[in-house]
Design a protein around this motif. Structure first.
Motif, mmCIF file in Angstrom:
data_model
loop_
_atom_site.group_PDB
_atom_site.id
_atom_site.type_symbol
_atom_site.label_atom_id
_atom_site.label_comp_id
_atom_site.label_asym_id
_atom_site.label_seq_id
_atom_site.Cartn_x
_atom_site.Cartn_y
_atom_site.Cartn_z
ATOM 1 N N THR A 44 0.830 -1.209 0.000
ATOM 2 C CA THR A 44 0.000 0.000 0.000
ATOM 3 C C THR A 44 0.860 1.253 0.000
ATOM 4 O OG1 THR A 44 -1.859 -1.093 1.080
ATOM 5 C CG2 THR A 44 -1.733 1.290 1.306
ATOM 6 N N ARG A 48 0.389 4.441 -2.588
ATOM 7 C CA ARG A 48 0.115 5.764 -2.014
ATOM 8 C C ARG A 48 1.199 6.764 -2.410
ATOM 9 N NH1 ARG A 48 -3.494 6.993 1.922
ATOM 10 N NH2 ARG A 48 -4.936 5.361 2.566
ATOM 11 N N PHE A 92 -10.199 2.713 -2.619
ATOM 12 C CA PHE A 92 -9.712 2.341 -1.299
ATOM 13 C C PHE A 92 -10.289 0.997 -0.848
ATOM 14 C CE2 PHE A 92 -9.241 6.907 -1.578
ATOM 15 C CZ PHE A 92 -7.984 7.114 -1.038
ATOM 16 N N GLN A 93 -9.692 0.444 0.197
ATOM 17 C CA GLN A 93 -10.087 -0.858 0.710
ATOM 18 C C GLN A 93 -11.545 -0.878 1.145
ATOM 19 O OE1 GLN A 93 -7.446 -2.314 3.721
ATOM 20 N NE2 GLN A 93 -8.637 -4.144 4.124
ATOM 21 N N SER A 95 -14.415 1.840 0.677
ATOM 22 C CA SER A 95 -14.785 3.170 0.189
ATOM 23 C C SER A 95 -15.762 3.875 1.128
ATOM 24 C CB SER A 95 -15.399 3.062 -1.211
ATOM 25 O OG SER A 95 -14.425 2.626 -2.136
ATOM 26 N N MET A 98 -14.202 6.348 3.291
ATOM 27 C CA MET A 98 -13.702 7.536 2.602
ATOM 28 C C MET A 98 -14.821 8.537 2.307
ATOM 29 S SD MET A 98 -10.486 6.965 2.399
ATOM 30 C CE MET A 98 -10.511 5.919 3.865
ATOM 31 N N ASP A 175 -6.453 -0.288 -3.725
ATOM 32 C CA ASP A 175 -5.848 -0.775 -2.483
ATOM 33 C C ASP A 175 -6.752 -1.828 -1.831
ATOM 34 O OD1 ASP A 175 -4.375 -1.157 -0.222
ATOM 35 O OD2 ASP A 175 -4.872 0.756 0.711
#
Length: 263
Positions: A44, A48, A92-93, A95, A98, A175
């Motif tokens: 990761t 990033r 993202f892992q 969402s 987020m 990710d």
């Protein structure tokens, strides 16, 4: 070449030596690279770094990241605003984490589109509906008026993918986008990611623990351990003829069904 990462070191303030060391790989247009390895291996951290989203104290201490002949390490804040979300997007892992839990999906999605475009609110709404529909989400109008806590994990993940692909980015960074989901939903999400990348010609770098997903999805495979790349090459070559002991250990850990290992 769409992306070329050379001699990449990533350091954190409290560590004497780099956490991630000497990472090298490249990615052609329309290709998918999967990065696999155990937790803490640096997977990761690498993706990033590509999007300049390292957590506090993290910095790139050596190397280059070249995207479309531009060194991303030389960009200023204004340059990054133009690239993030349009040329390079991240899934993202989870969402759901987020997204803002006190705003509707529609409010957030429309605002996201308007930040990156000149569209009015109605046009932005129509674009959001189109992307949610593309992700096989039922009743997208209802989803636009919903909050994250009213939606399942699979639905939230599809929303995250819909937002990430809104402007047809050239590079998607994913990710572990399926790790928080049940097996059936994982398969659906993987299929949708394949559809998006193959259908639009986008490239993707995906981080995953799942070697089965990696072998099915990717053109190239990179194996990381303790912040270093231990193996990198075409997926079929790495799976069928691994050279590193760590890669052999990962493959041996994949469960067998009926005497056959599905990677």
């Amino acid at each position: 070449m769409l992306l070329k990462v050379s001699n990449l070191d990533i350091s954190y303030d409290k560590n004497v030596k780099p956490t991630v060391q000497d990472v090298n790989f490249d990615l052609e247009e329309g290709k998918i690279l999967t990065i696999v390895g155990e937790s803490g291996s640096g997977k990761t951290t690498v993706i990033r770094a590509i999007l300049n989203l390292l957590p506090g104290g993290g910095k790139i201490s050596n190397g280059e990241i070249i995207f479309e002949d531009k060194n991303l390490l030389e960009l200023n804040s204004s340059d990054w605003r133009k690239i993030r979300g349009k040329d390079i997007s991240m899934i993202f892992q989870d969402s759901g984490n987020m997204l803002n839990p006190v705003q509707t999906i529609g409010k957030q999605f429309i605002e996201y589109i308007q930040v990156h475009s000149d569209l009015d609110k109605k046009s932005a709404y129509d674009m959001a509906i189109e992307k949610l529909t593309l992700m096989n989400l039922p009743n997208p109008e209802n989803i636009m008026s919903s909050y994250t806590f009213e939606l399942s994990g699979g639905m939230r993940q599809r929303i995250g993918i819909a937002m990430a692909i809104t402007f047809q980015p050239k590079l998607l960074l994913a990710d572990e986008p399926t790790s928080a989901l049940d097996v059936t939903t994982q398969a659906q999400i993987v299929g949708e990611l394949m559809f998006v990348t193959r259908g639009t010609g986008a490239s993707m770098i995906m981080v995953t623990h799942n070697l089965g997903v990696a072998s099915y999805l990717s053109d190239n495979l990179m194996v990381m351990s303790q912040g270093k790349v231990v193996e990198y090459g075409e997926t079929s070559a790495v799976i069928n003829n691994p050279q590193a002991d760590y890669t052999k250990t990962l493959l041996a850990a994949v469960p067998e069904i009926g005497g056959e290992r599905y990677v």
